[in-house]
Design an enzyme around this catalytic site. Structure first.
Site, short mmCIF file in Angstrom:
data_model
loop_
_atom_site.label_atom_id
_atom_site.label_comp_id
_atom_site.label_asym_id
_atom_site.label_seq_id
_atom_site.Cartn_x
_atom_site.Cartn_y
_atom_site.Cartn_z
N PRO A 52 -6.70 -15.16 1.24
CA PRO A 52 -5.69 -14.65 2.24
C PRO A 52 -5.85 -13.02 2.29
CG PRO A 52 -4.62 -15.31 0.40
CD PRO A 52 -6.04 -15.63 0.02
N CYS A 53 -6.92 -12.63 2.86
CA CYS A 53 -6.99 -11.14 2.73
C CYS A 53 -5.78 -10.34 3.52
CB CYS A 53 -8.45 -10.60 3.28
SG CYS A 53 -9.94 -11.69 2.54
#
Length: 115
Positions: A52-53
């Site tokens: 989940p950048c």
DNA sequence: GCATTGACTAGGG
DNA sequence: GCCCTAGCCAATG
């Protein structure tokens, strides 16, 4: 795949939905407190859905970037219940992951990852 | 192995 | 709060 890079990804995946962490926080948890800039570099490469950048933001609630699509990042964050302004996260102090995690938890995390 | 680059940060004006 | 500057780390050419 360097060890540092692996750790950074591990930390990012650990960020729960609806919470965010700064590049500095991630670097700290990855064991290199002053490598925030490198973290940004790593993120640029790892734009895979597995990590989940979009939950990694700049200091002070700045959005940072998201490949060539910063707007998408904003959408994703808002979809998780965050209040996002034009280029800032509202209530940043309330949703910042690092400040919500107990020192005990961070210590435990480091012990597990140091070896 | 050196120089450049970048989704950065903290500090001063 | 915004702009500019200097410092820092890993990846790349």
């Amino acid at each position: 795949m360097s060890d540092f890079r692996r750790r950074v990804l591990a930390v990012v995946r650990r960020i729960p939905p609806g919470r965010v962490a700064t590049y500095g926080d991630v670097a700290d948890w990855a064991g290199r407190p002053r490598a925030w800039r490198a973290v940004g570099n790593i993120m640029r490469e790892c734009h895979e859905p597995a990590t989940p950048c979009h939950r990694v933001v700049g200091a002070g609630g700045a959005l940072g970037g998201y490949g060539g699509n910063p707007q998408l990042k904003r959408e994703l964050l808002r979809a998780e219940g965050l209040q996002v302004g034009i280029a800032r996260i509202r209530r940043f102090r309330d949703v910042r992951w690092a400040t919500k995690v107990s020192k005990e938890a961070s210590r435990k995390w480091k012990v597990e990852t140091e070896k």
